[in-house]
Write a protein that holds these residues in place. Sequence first.
Motif, PDB file in Angstrom:
ATOM      1  N   VAL A   1       0.815  -1.219   0.000  1.00  0.00           N
ATOM      2  CA  VAL A   1       0.000   0.000   0.000  1.00  0.00           C
ATOM      3  C   VAL A   1       0.845   1.265   0.000  1.00  0.00           C
TER       4      VAL A   1
ATOM      5  N   ASN B   1      -4.933  12.378  -2.762  1.00  0.00           N
ATOM      6  CA  ASN B   1      -5.318  11.409  -1.738  1.00  0.00           C
ATOM      7  C   ASN B   1      -6.002  12.107  -0.569  1.00  0.00           C
TER       8      ASN B   1
ATOM      9  N   SER C   1      -4.620   3.402  -0.621  1.00  0.00           N
ATOM     10  CA  SER C   1      -3.461   2.708  -1.176  1.00  0.00           C
ATOM     11  C   SER C   1      -2.696   3.646  -2.112  1.00  0.00           C
TER      12      SER C   1
ATOM     13  N   ARG D   1      -8.751   5.502  -3.592  1.00  0.00           N
ATOM     14  CA  ARG D   1      -8.697   4.049  -3.536  1.00  0.00           C
ATOM     15  C   ARG D   1      -9.094   3.602  -2.128  1.00  0.00           C
TER      16      ARG D   1
ATOM     17  N   GLY E   1      -6.732   2.280   4.116  1.00  0.00           N
ATOM     18  CA  GLY E   1      -6.316   1.462   5.241  1.00  0.00           C
ATOM     19  C   GLY E   1      -5.915   2.382   6.382  1.00  0.00           C
TER      20      GLY E   1
END
Lengths: 328, 306
Positions: free
Chosen positions: A46, A319, A258, A179, A182
């Motif tokens: 990741v 992101n 990711s 995406r 996590g």
Amino acid sequence: MATASVSAPFGHAQVYGAGLGFDYIFAAQEMEIELQDMLDVHGMGVIALRGDLAGTGTDTIRVEDYGNIGWSLPMTAMANETDTVTPSPIDLGYESVTVGQFGLSHKETYKGQVLGRQSAVKLDRLKTMVPQSWLATFRARVTLAGSGITTAVGSASTTLSVDDWFDLSTAYKTNLGNRRPGTMLDPQQFDELARSFRTEPAFTNSASELAGIMGLMTGDGGRIAQTHPNFAGMGLDISLTDDVVQSGGAYQGFAFPSGGIGWAVANTSPITPANPVNAIYLPNMGLFIEELTDGSGQTIRGYRATAFFGVALGSTRVNTLRRVISTT
Amino acid sequence: MPIPALPDPNPKGSPVPDQMAAVRASKFAKVSGERLLPVAPNNPFLLRHHEGNWRWSTTLEEPTLLPEVTKMVLEPGVNGVRTTNENERDQPQKAYEQAVWRAEKDGWVYLTPAQPLPAHCVPPGAPTDSYLCEIDCKHPLTTLKGVYHLEVWCQPADTIAGEAQKFTFHRESYERWLLWLVESGQVAPPKPIIGQRMIERAKGHIRRPIRGLDPEVKAERIAALKARLDLIERAASNLPKQRAANRGASASLLDQAVSAIAAALETGEHDDSLIALLRAERAGKDRAGAVKAIENRIGSFMGGAG
């Protein structure tokens, strides 16, 4: 060697006292290793590799991004058939990754090699564990990078709760294009979160659901799992590590999609060591292990591992990054 | 049986010297003076604040919003901090100055570790020289000796042998320090939208339906969330402000010429408000010479870090 007269009855104490017994022997099993944080963030895939700096003349790589184009730039409706179409600007930006240098070494004497009985602590065996040290160093860099994320969910004044987890989920539902995210949390944060989920009706009225939240999961090698994919079915993966930074009396866990955190390497293949015998190159890690020759003439053998890599946050234009904070 | 008396080792008139006078403590009985914290050495750090990050107070008498301050650990290989070259050995700040500059462009405000703290902003008995403290340490397994860097409010706790070293955090003095950051002008006061967002988030937590929960448990949870909302609302209506005295000091110095500012900085009289001066100059006249003089004064304290 002097003899000792052992009077009857011949017991263990007498034989032992005559120098023919042992204080202890070693178990035949393999040497046990201490409790360790074994989370392999690099292996999870990741953290995106941004590039290799070997031979570039610099220790910093820039990752470019652009916007106000494509999906972000709808066409303009023309009021009149001869109206001018105004050219549109585009947005350009970048983020940087800078590599650092890391080192590790061990030494042993010739006498130790000759007389030593435990192969687990011999130099050749210790060299094989250097990649694990590299992975631990890499993981620590990732958590340091994550602690630098600007926007946070949760609070430095409260423990991590279901409500905070919903707020985190909302962040990714309302910032489209990411995406699958996590998270990396301190084990204490995870325990608080699990206990908070436990009080939700969905989990208090079902023994199996409760076990899924509060039960111990086993992972690789039968050890307690440090990764919890899709925890509580909420779509967020959780990874646990002791490396989560503490600052201002709060844990600085974090969430990222990711590729939202990147790393750069400087592969070590250009290194020509003074002692090329037994040199080990792991260029994809930027890692190099060499045997050391002791110039003082002492009967000592050693190795030195050197690595060149760095980790940095990705662009927040590309992101959605969040710190997940809670009180210590 | 009666215990016989020990013979007098030095009876009167005896020519035998006092044997006990020759006894001395064995060197094996001497206790080592070494007391090292059983943790691994670590790198120093800078504390910084971003204008969007705030927290509500939990220990102050009057609830208010406080700036959330986080660490930027000065470890090479992360967030722009690099390993220095051989010719930079005497300039450790070269490792992180670019990283700090880039973060400041993104809106981060750095707090210099050279800034002394008021006595009421540190735990009792703690030093007031800096928020960055260090303690000699030794890794419990590798026995590697070094220095452990920690915040002044972070104190080693009594730990049982064999357990990992634990730390306590003195929240009361920490929150007083956070408030002082705003009052002294080092951190700008929060925008009202910050408090509004906190309130909305807390209200959302209360509004979330919890069907099927035991009525008593539900009532207890709602009560706790409402108490938190009340605290946040009171904090949001009592936003911290920069004290007028600090605003005046900044204004009078920065009204002067650049050369006069540089000379005044050299006296050291303005060392406790360097960050406020820098922010005021950048927000006001933004003279390159004045900014450089203030940054150099700050940099003169940060040369030993890392």
